[in-house]
Design a protein around this motif. Sequence first.
Motif, mmCIF file in Angstrom:
data_model
loop_
_atom_site.group_PDB
_atom_site.id
_atom_site.type_symbol
_atom_site.label_atom_id
_atom_site.label_comp_id
_atom_site.label_asym_id
_atom_site.label_seq_id
_atom_site.Cartn_x
_atom_site.Cartn_y
_atom_site.Cartn_z
ATOM 1 N N GLY A 3 15.259 5.064 2.425
ATOM 2 C CA GLY A 3 15.338 6.473 2.062
ATOM 3 C C GLY A 3 14.570 6.737 0.786
ATOM 4 N N LYS A 4 14.628 7.968 0.333
ATOM 5 C CA LYS A 4 13.857 8.396 -0.836
ATOM 6 C C LYS A 4 14.222 7.603 -2.096
ATOM 7 C CE LYS A 4 13.480 12.363 -3.907
ATOM 8 N NZ LYS A 4 13.774 13.797 -4.091
ATOM 9 N N GLU A 5 15.505 7.487 -2.388
ATOM 10 C CA GLU A 5 15.913 6.799 -3.616
ATOM 11 C C GLU A 5 15.547 5.318 -3.577
ATOM 12 O OE1 GLU A 5 19.722 6.219 -6.586
ATOM 13 O OE2 GLU A 5 19.810 7.737 -5.012
ATOM 14 N N GLU A 6 15.748 4.692 -2.424
ATOM 15 C CA GLU A 6 15.412 3.263 -2.301
ATOM 16 C C GLU A 6 13.903 3.047 -2.417
ATOM 17 O OE1 GLU A 6 19.329 4.008 -0.413
ATOM 18 O OE2 GLU A 6 17.380 4.984 -0.247
ATOM 19 N N LEU A 7 13.128 3.944 -1.801
ATOM 20 C CA LEU A 7 11.664 3.856 -1.911
ATOM 21 C C LEU A 7 11.239 4.056 -3.361
ATOM 22 C CD1 LEU A 7 8.797 3.647 -0.807
ATOM 23 C CD2 LEU A 7 8.951 6.068 -0.144
ATOM 24 N N PHE A 8 11.841 5.032 -4.016
ATOM 25 C CA PHE A 8 11.543 5.284 -5.424
ATOM 26 C C PHE A 8 11.840 4.046 -6.269
ATOM 27 C CE2 PHE A 8 13.103 6.488 -9.636
ATOM 28 C CZ PHE A 8 11.996 7.157 -10.133
ATOM 29 N N ASN A 9 13.007 3.440 -6.073
ATOM 30 C CA ASN A 9 13.387 2.253 -6.847
ATOM 31 C C ASN A 9 12.410 1.104 -6.613
ATOM 32 O OD1 ASN A 9 15.610 3.492 -8.036
ATOM 33 N ND2 ASN A 9 17.016 2.815 -6.434
ATOM 34 N N LYS A 10 11.991 0.910 -5.356
ATOM 35 C CA LYS A 10 11.023 -0.157 -5.058
ATOM 36 C C LYS A 10 9.664 0.152 -5.665
ATOM 37 C CE LYS A 10 13.312 -1.772 -0.887
ATOM 38 N NZ LYS A 10 13.295 -1.866 0.569
ATOM 39 N N ALA A 11 9.258 1.424 -5.619
ATOM 40 C CA ALA A 11 7.978 1.816 -6.205
ATOM 41 C C ALA A 11 8.002 1.609 -7.721
ATOM 42 C CB ALA A 11 7.671 3.278 -5.858
ATOM 43 N N LEU A 12 9.105 1.988 -8.346
ATOM 44 C CA LEU A 12 9.241 1.818 -9.793
ATOM 45 C C LEU A 12 9.227 0.339 -10.173
ATOM 46 C CD1 LEU A 12 9.703 3.034 -12.594
ATOM 47 C CD2 LEU A 12 12.155 3.120 -12.072
ATOM 48 N N GLU A 13 9.928 -0.488 -9.417
ATOM 49 C CA GLU A 13 9.947 -1.930 -9.695
ATOM 50 C C GLU A 13 8.559 -2.541 -9.519
ATOM 51 O OE1 GLU A 13 11.492 -5.437 -11.046
ATOM 52 O OE2 GLU A 13 12.417 -3.470 -11.066
ATOM 53 N N SER A 14 7.862 -2.133 -8.476
ATOM 54 C CA SER A 14 6.506 -2.626 -8.235
ATOM 55 C C SER A 14 5.584 -2.239 -9.394
ATOM 56 C CB SER A 14 5.976 -2.070 -6.914
ATOM 57 O OG SER A 14 4.647 -2.444 -6.715
ATOM 58 N N TYR A 15 5.670 -0.984 -9.814
ATOM 59 C CA TYR A 15 4.863 -0.513 -10.941
ATOM 60 C C TYR A 15 5.186 -1.306 -12.209
ATOM 61 C CZ TYR A 15 3.190 2.378 -14.763
ATOM 62 O OH TYR A 15 2.564 2.800 -15.917
ATOM 63 N N GLU A 29 0.835 -1.204 0.000
ATOM 64 C CA GLU A 29 0.000 0.000 0.000
ATOM 65 C C GLU A 29 0.873 1.259 0.000
ATOM 66 O OE1 GLU A 29 -3.027 2.154 3.115
ATOM 67 O OE2 GLU A 29 -3.054 -0.033 3.025
ATOM 68 N N ILE A 30 1.937 1.242 0.784
ATOM 69 C CA ILE A 30 2.872 2.369 0.830
ATOM 70 C C ILE A 30 3.557 2.536 -0.530
ATOM 71 C CG2 ILE A 30 5.039 3.207 1.853
ATOM 72 C CD1 ILE A 30 2.587 3.511 3.673
ATOM 73 N N LEU A 31 3.963 1.429 -1.156
ATOM 74 C CA LEU A 31 4.596 1.508 -2.476
ATOM 75 C C LEU A 31 3.642 2.114 -3.504
ATOM 76 C CD1 LEU A 31 6.596 -1.842 -2.720
ATOM 77 C CD2 LEU A 31 7.520 0.472 -2.460
#
Length: 191
Positions: free
Chosen positions: A50-62, A11-13
């Motif tokens: 952090g921001k970059e790691e969250l971004f990378n995980k969000a992008l991978e999930s998408y 949900e956070i991602l």
Amino acid sequence: MARKKQFEEQEILTKATNLFWKQGFHATSIQDLVNHLKINRASLYDTFGGKEELFNKALESYRNQNKEAIQFFLNNQSSVKEGLKNLFLLAILGEKNVQEKGCFVINCMSELIPNNDNILEIAIQNKKEFEGFFVEYLNKGIANGEIEPQKNVQSIASFLFMFYSGLKVVGKTNPNKEELRETIKVGLSVL
């Protein structure tokens, strides 16, 4: 005793994806994320780094969700040619909210390449994966007689990936859907 997390990571991602998608990576601050995700800063760093790691995980999930959705969509079409036409029409006629935002992966590439090697690698991998399942899909068309066997499916798959990506970009800015429909017709003439 460790504290139990008060949130669901997927949900956070999803929420993070939507914020990055709306604002872009650079315009999104850690405080924006804390406010939007409604989790504290320590939990964000603790869980995602952090921001970059969250971004990378969000992008991978998408990316994973998008690939699965497109494969599912194409595999449930009665005809290969119609399936591709319907996919491209969906790219320009789908949900208005999604149309206005474009494709998250393409937006990220536009914002972050050439200065981010990680995003460049993701873009290369994304292209390779999409072309791979376009090749599989086109081979189904050859097997069922819809596509001539002498066609170069690798080149066509590469074209289809670029065409689909371009439609996602142009669809954000071109309100003339009839013009885009005609463009799709021309694009699919390669088949």
